[in-house]
Design a protein around this motif. Structure first.
Motif, PDB file in Angstrom:
ATOM      1  N   GLN A 140      -1.814  22.138  15.544  1.00  0.00           N
ATOM      2  CA  GLN A 140      -0.745  21.541  15.915  1.00  0.00           C
ATOM      3  C   GLN A 140      -0.885  20.078  14.997  1.00  0.00           C
ATOM      4  O   GLN A 140       0.438  19.838  14.539  1.00  0.00           O
ATOM      5  CB  GLN A 140      -0.806  20.758  17.686  1.00  0.00           C
ATOM      6  N   ILE A 141      -1.887  19.443  14.682  1.00  0.00           N
ATOM      7  CA  ILE A 141      -1.935  18.508  13.575  1.00  0.00           C
ATOM      8  C   ILE A 141      -1.423  18.884  12.468  1.00  0.00           C
ATOM      9  O   ILE A 141      -0.730  18.141  11.623  1.00  0.00           O
ATOM     10  CB  ILE A 141      -3.133  17.678  13.590  1.00  0.00           C
ATOM     11  N   MET A 142      -1.447  20.088  11.943  1.00  0.00           N
ATOM     12  CA  MET A 142      -1.299  20.708  10.677  1.00  0.00           C
ATOM     13  C   MET A 142       0.167  20.672  10.644  1.00  0.00           C
ATOM     14  O   MET A 142       0.919  20.676   9.539  1.00  0.00           O
ATOM     15  CB  MET A 142      -1.913  22.049  10.332  1.00  0.00           C
ATOM     16  N   ARG A 143       0.907  21.121  11.599  1.00  0.00           N
ATOM     17  CA  ARG A 143       2.347  21.415  11.921  1.00  0.00           C
ATOM     18  C   ARG A 143       3.128  19.997  11.899  1.00  0.00           C
ATOM     19  O   ARG A 143       4.391  20.170  11.837  1.00  0.00           O
ATOM     20  CB  ARG A 143       2.663  22.116  12.847  1.00  0.00           C
ATOM     21  N   ALA A 144       2.455  18.728  12.188  1.00  0.00           N
ATOM     22  CA  ALA A 144       3.040  17.689  12.666  1.00  0.00           C
ATOM     23  C   ALA A 144       3.628  17.048  11.267  1.00  0.00           C
ATOM     24  O   ALA A 144       3.268  17.476  10.121  1.00  0.00           O
ATOM     25  CB  ALA A 144       1.733  16.717  12.925  1.00  0.00           C
ATOM     26  N   GLU A 145       4.569  16.133  11.499  1.00  0.00           N
ATOM     27  CA  GLU A 145       5.327  15.562  10.553  1.00  0.00           C
ATOM     28  C   GLU A 145       4.689  14.131  10.381  1.00  0.00           C
ATOM     29  O   GLU A 145       4.674  13.522  11.361  1.00  0.00           O
ATOM     30  CB  GLU A 145       6.956  15.460  10.880  1.00  0.00           C
ATOM     31  N   PHE A 146       4.427  13.793   9.176  1.00  0.00           N
ATOM     32  CA  PHE A 146       3.690  12.244   8.734  1.00  0.00           C
ATOM     33  C   PHE A 146       5.054  11.445   8.217  1.00  0.00           C
ATOM     34  O   PHE A 146       5.232  11.872   7.157  1.00  0.00           O
ATOM     35  CB  PHE A 146       2.413  12.578   8.029  1.00  0.00           C
ATOM     36  N   VAL A 147       5.243  10.421   8.742  1.00  0.00           N
ATOM     37  CA  VAL A 147       6.194   9.500   8.119  1.00  0.00           C
ATOM     38  C   VAL A 147       5.506   8.229   8.059  1.00  0.00           C
ATOM     39  O   VAL A 147       4.703   7.572   8.841  1.00  0.00           O
ATOM     40  CB  VAL A 147       7.330   9.322   9.046  1.00  0.00           C
ATOM     41  N   ILE A 148       5.654   7.633   6.807  1.00  0.00           N
ATOM     42  CA  ILE A 148       5.196   6.311   6.593  1.00  0.00           C
ATOM     43  C   ILE A 148       6.211   5.254   6.060  1.00  0.00           C
ATOM     44  O   ILE A 148       7.094   5.536   5.519  1.00  0.00           O
ATOM     45  CB  ILE A 148       4.273   6.422   5.119  1.00  0.00           C
ATOM     46  N   ARG A 149       5.877   4.270   6.926  1.00  0.00           N
ATOM     47  CA  ARG A 149       7.006   3.013   6.755  1.00  0.00           C
ATOM     48  C   ARG A 149       6.202   1.763   6.679  1.00  0.00           C
ATOM     49  O   ARG A 149       5.084   1.464   7.041  1.00  0.00           O
ATOM     50  CB  ARG A 149       7.731   2.844   8.089  1.00  0.00           C
ATOM     51  N   PRO A 150       6.977   1.032   5.874  1.00  0.00           N
ATOM     52  CA  PRO A 150       6.492  -0.425   5.762  1.00  0.00           C
ATOM     53  C   PRO A 150       6.054  -1.239   6.847  1.00  0.00           C
ATOM     54  O   PRO A 150       7.046  -1.214   7.846  1.00  0.00           O
ATOM     55  CB  PRO A 150       7.358  -1.008   4.624  1.00  0.00           C
TER      56      PRO A 150
ATOM     57  N   HIS B 113       0.622  -1.113   0.147  1.00  0.00           N
ATOM     58  CA  HIS B 113      -0.007  -0.012   0.015  1.00  0.00           C
ATOM     59  C   HIS B 113       0.764   1.349  -0.177  1.00  0.00           C
ATOM     60  O   HIS B 113       0.445   2.253   0.063  1.00  0.00           O
ATOM     61  CB  HIS B 113      -0.787   0.113   1.139  1.00  0.00           C
ATOM     62  N   ILE B 114       2.216   1.099   0.088  1.00  0.00           N
ATOM     63  CA  ILE B 114       3.095   2.181  -0.032  1.00  0.00           C
ATOM     64  C   ILE B 114       3.216   2.663  -1.358  1.00  0.00           C
ATOM     65  O   ILE B 114       3.761   1.905  -2.288  1.00  0.00           O
ATOM     66  CB  ILE B 114       4.097   2.019   0.860  1.00  0.00           C
ATOM     67  N   GLU B 115       3.149   3.894  -1.837  1.00  0.00           N
ATOM     68  CA  GLU B 115       3.302   4.285  -3.244  1.00  0.00           C
ATOM     69  C   GLU B 115       4.370   5.519  -3.124  1.00  0.00           C
ATOM     70  O   GLU B 115       4.586   6.037  -2.050  1.00  0.00           O
ATOM     71  CB  GLU B 115       2.089   4.651  -3.909  1.00  0.00           C
ATOM     72  N   ALA B 116       4.652   5.875  -4.267  1.00  0.00           N
ATOM     73  CA  ALA B 116       5.839   7.006  -4.244  1.00  0.00           C
ATOM     74  C   ALA B 116       4.988   8.273  -4.011  1.00  0.00           C
ATOM     75  O   ALA B 116       3.870   8.561  -4.262  1.00  0.00           O
ATOM     76  CB  ALA B 116       6.241   7.264  -5.898  1.00  0.00           C
ATOM     77  N   ASP B 117       5.840   9.170  -3.330  1.00  0.00           N
ATOM     78  CA  ASP B 117       5.184  10.609  -2.795  1.00  0.00           C
ATOM     79  C   ASP B 117       4.023  10.451  -1.878  1.00  0.00           C
ATOM     80  O   ASP B 117       3.337  11.161  -1.728  1.00  0.00           O
ATOM     81  CB  ASP B 117       4.845  11.370  -3.868  1.00  0.00           C
ATOM     82  N   LEU B 118       3.758   9.306  -1.312  1.00  0.00           N
ATOM     83  CA  LEU B 118       2.558   8.958  -0.265  1.00  0.00           C
ATOM     84  C   LEU B 118       2.609   9.708   0.910  1.00  0.00           C
ATOM     85  O   LEU B 118       1.770  10.427   1.429  1.00  0.00           O
ATOM     86  CB  LEU B 118       2.483   7.662   0.096  1.00  0.00           C
ATOM     87  N   GLU B 119       4.059  10.092   1.218  1.00  0.00           N
ATOM     88  CA  GLU B 119       4.220  11.036   2.752  1.00  0.00           C
ATOM     89  C   GLU B 119       3.790  12.516   2.369  1.00  0.00           C
ATOM     90  O   GLU B 119       2.906  13.143   3.278  1.00  0.00           O
ATOM     91  CB  GLU B 119       5.410  11.295   3.260  1.00  0.00           C
ATOM     92  N   ARG B 120       3.979  12.809   1.241  1.00  0.00           N
ATOM     93  CA  ARG B 120       3.652  14.360   0.645  1.00  0.00           C
ATOM     94  C   ARG B 120       2.241  14.334   0.517  1.00  0.00           C
ATOM     95  O   ARG B 120       1.323  15.385   1.069  1.00  0.00           O
ATOM     96  CB  ARG B 120       4.107  14.813  -0.514  1.00  0.00           C
TER      97      ARG B 120
END
Length: 193
Positions: free
Chosen positions: A167-177, A65-72
């Protein structure tokens, strides 16, 4: 001094689970009864908004389910979601503020009319004068309770919720397998870190 980071770890079956609730099954150990973004919101509320702390949301997904540019894409989706929630929150505050101000004006007019009527209460028998005076006091406070409640208590809750979404808008979202940690999405406890 190093900046503190509050990490929120989510184990999801797909990125859509961040905003959409999969069909909940209470018989499954890893059931979620809310969309995962609500878990993020509650953790942000608990982390304390007064402390300067960065939030990092780590989402574990099955590798397929991980695709290119998914974090952005996820960050952009979170930005849109939070912007809408902030708009909705501000809209609710505006409507409630209008209602509270209207109730305040009615309460002040009621007070002025009641004080005018009660200034002539001495001409009435004692029982009737006391009944009208006490009844007026109770009615006046009942009418004013809504605006007082809104400005003292409800308004701060809306402000707090708006700060949580910022605060959620400023959060960093990281996606890992999911396989990186040897935990499968179906067996991980959602929202735990």
């Amino acid at each position: 001094m190093r900046e503190k980071v509050d990490e929120i770890i989510l184990h999801l079956n797909s990125i859509q689970d961040l905003f959409i609730l999969p069909q909940p099954d209470p018989f499954v150990e890893t059931v979620r009864f809310v969309p995962a973004i609500e878990i993020v919101k509650s953790r942000c509320q608990l982390s304390g908004l007064w402390r300067k702390m960065r939030t990092r949301v780590i989402i574990f997904l099955p590798a397929q389910h991980i695709e290119a540019d998914l974090e952005r894409k996820t960050q952009a989706a979170v930005q849109r979601y939070c912007a809408f929630q902030i708009w909705r929150n501000n809209n609710s505050v505006s409507m409630l503020k209008q209602d509270a101000l209207r109730a305040l004006i009615i309460g002040i007019l009621f007070l002025a009319g009641g004080l005018f009527l009660l200034s002539n209460v001495n001409a009435l028998p004692t029982f009737l004068g006391t009944f009208l005076s006490d009844g007026f006091n109770v009615a006046f406070w009942v009418i004013l309770w809504r605006p007082v409640d809104f400005f003292l208590f409800d308004l701060s809750a809306f402000w707090r919720e708006g700060r949580v979404y910022k605060q959620i808008m400023r959060a960093e979202f990281v996606i890992r397998p999911e396989e990186q940690h040897g935990v499968h999405a179906d067996t991980a406890l959602p929202g735990t870190s």
